[in-house]
Design a protein around this motif. Structure first.
Motif, short mmCIF file in Angstrom:
data_model
loop_
_atom_site.label_atom_id
_atom_site.label_comp_id
_atom_site.label_asym_id
_atom_site.label_seq_id
_atom_site.Cartn_x
_atom_site.Cartn_y
_atom_site.Cartn_z
N SER A 66 13.37 8.95 -13.39
CA SER A 66 12.86 7.62 -13.68
C SER A 66 12.10 7.54 -15.01
CB SER A 66 11.96 7.14 -12.54
OG SER A 66 10.88 8.03 -12.38
N VAL A 67 11.47 8.61 -15.45
CA VAL A 67 10.67 8.55 -16.67
C VAL A 67 11.25 9.53 -17.69
CG1 VAL A 67 8.37 8.85 -17.65
CG2 VAL A 67 8.62 7.98 -15.34
N SER A 68 11.64 9.00 -18.86
CA SER A 68 12.23 9.85 -19.90
C SER A 68 11.17 10.75 -20.54
CB SER A 68 12.88 8.98 -20.97
OG SER A 68 11.88 8.36 -21.76
N ASP A 69 11.64 11.78 -21.20
CA ASP A 69 10.73 12.69 -21.90
C ASP A 69 9.92 11.95 -22.96
OD1 ASP A 69 11.62 14.78 -20.37
OD2 ASP A 69 12.91 15.65 -21.91
N GLU A 70 10.57 11.02 -23.65
CA GLU A 70 9.87 10.26 -24.69
C GLU A 70 8.74 9.42 -24.10
OE1 GLU A 70 12.32 8.55 -28.09
OE2 GLU A 70 13.82 8.86 -26.51
N GLN A 71 9.00 8.81 -22.94
CA GLN A 71 7.96 8.01 -22.30
C GLN A 71 6.81 8.90 -21.84
OE1 GLN A 71 10.51 6.09 -19.41
NE2 GLN A 71 10.14 4.10 -20.36
N GLN A 72 7.14 10.07 -21.31
CA GLN A 72 6.09 11.00 -20.89
C GLN A 72 5.26 11.44 -22.09
OE1 GLN A 72 7.45 14.25 -18.35
NE2 GLN A 72 9.14 12.96 -17.65
N GLU A 73 5.94 11.76 -23.18
CA GLU A 73 5.24 12.20 -24.40
C GLU A 73 4.32 11.10 -24.93
OE1 GLU A 73 6.30 13.47 -28.97
OE2 GLU A 73 7.83 13.75 -27.43
N ALA A 74 4.83 9.87 -24.98
CA ALA A 74 4.02 8.76 -25.48
C ALA A 74 2.82 8.50 -24.57
CB ALA A 74 4.88 7.50 -25.61
N THR A 75 3.01 8.61 -23.27
CA THR A 75 1.90 8.40 -22.33
C THR A 75 0.84 9.47 -22.50
OG1 THR A 75 3.42 7.40 -20.74
CG2 THR A 75 1.33 8.18 -19.88
N ILE A 76 1.27 10.72 -22.65
CA ILE A 76 0.32 11.82 -22.84
C ILE A 76 -0.44 11.64 -24.15
CG2 ILE A 76 0.15 14.30 -23.32
CD1 ILE A 76 2.43 14.67 -21.25
N LYS A 77 0.27 11.30 -25.24
CA LYS A 77 -0.40 11.08 -26.52
C LYS A 77 -1.45 9.98 -26.40
CE LYS A 77 3.07 12.68 -29.74
NZ LYS A 77 4.03 12.36 -30.76
N GLU A 121 5.49 0.95 -25.13
CA GLU A 121 6.02 -0.34 -24.73
C GLU A 121 7.49 -0.48 -25.15
OE1 GLU A 121 3.54 -3.36 -26.43
OE2 GLU A 121 1.77 -2.63 -25.37
N SER A 122 7.80 0.00 -26.34
CA SER A 122 9.18 -0.13 -26.82
C SER A 122 10.13 0.76 -26.02
CB SER A 122 9.27 0.19 -28.31
OG SER A 122 9.05 1.56 -28.54
N LEU A 123 9.62 1.91 -25.54
CA LEU A 123 10.47 2.79 -24.74
C LEU A 123 10.76 2.20 -23.37
CD1 LEU A 123 8.87 6.23 -25.62
CD2 LEU A 123 11.13 5.41 -26.28
N GLU A 124 9.89 1.31 -22.93
CA GLU A 124 10.06 0.70 -21.62
C GLU A 124 10.90 -0.57 -21.68
OE1 GLU A 124 5.96 0.27 -20.64
OE2 GLU A 124 5.77 2.33 -19.91
#
Length: 190
Positions: A66-77, A121-124
């Motif tokens: 459900s959650v891409s690596d990019e979204q995880q990375e952006a959330t962590i940052k 936001e853009s990744l979502e």
């Protein structure tokens, strides 16, 4: 056995001399080369071709698709930047007000947080907005390309230290590597 190991194994087998120092044919040289080739063929080609089929048969699925690596990375940052900003506000409020460098650090962290939030936001977003993200990434790559050209000109002027120029190049390269590959190849601008 990876591709490189296969090449090394084959090169080692092929590097065996044809004759020994006593001018006698190297014992079993052809057999060694044949066995090496068969092992490479089986380990690389056969396994490489059958692995996707086996995965489909076993029905292996992603654990958390459900959650891409990019979204995880952006959330962590974003979380890390918020922690840093909270720390500055709670522990160092006087330094933020009184020291220009610390105030600049806070502003940089706020800008990066804003950027990370927009990126998340853009990744979502939906498919259309992902196309906009591809355009954004293409523009960033183009900007980095132009900046590299300018650094090349600066280097030829011989007015600036090579070390400083290399640092700027490394920063551009680092930023460039963070850009995901776009789905569509876009034509490069001048």
């Amino acid at each position: 056995m990876g591709r490189h190991e296969g090449v090394v194994s084959l090169a080692a087998a092929l590097s065996l001399p044809i004759t020994t120092a006593a001018h006698v044919n190297f014992p079993h040289r052809n057999l060694i080369i044949f066995i090496t080739f068969v092992v490479i063929l089986v380990t690389l080609v056969f396994q490489g071709l059958t692995l996707p089929f086996m995965i489909k048969m076993v029905h292996i699925e992603e654990i958390d698709p459900s959650v891409s690596d990019e979204q995880q990375e952006a959330t962590i940052k974003r979380r890390l930047l918020r922690v840093a900003l909270n720390r500055l506000s709670e522990i160092y409020p006087q330094e933020v007000e009184g020291i220009v460098l610390v105030r600049g650090l806070k502003e940089e962290l706020e800008n990066r947080l804003n950027h990370a939030s927009k990126r998340l936001e853009s990744l979502e977003c939906e498919e259309i907005e992902n196309a906009e993200m591809d355009i954004y990434n293409h523009i960033l790559k183009d900007i980095y390309r132009v900046q590299r050209k300018e650094l090349h000109k600066i280097r030829r002027e011989k007015e600036f230290s090579d070390e400083v120029i290399r640092q700027e190049e490394m920063q551009i390269d680092l930023s460039d590597t963070k850009i995901p590959h776009t789905k569509k190849a876009m034509k490069s601008t001048g």
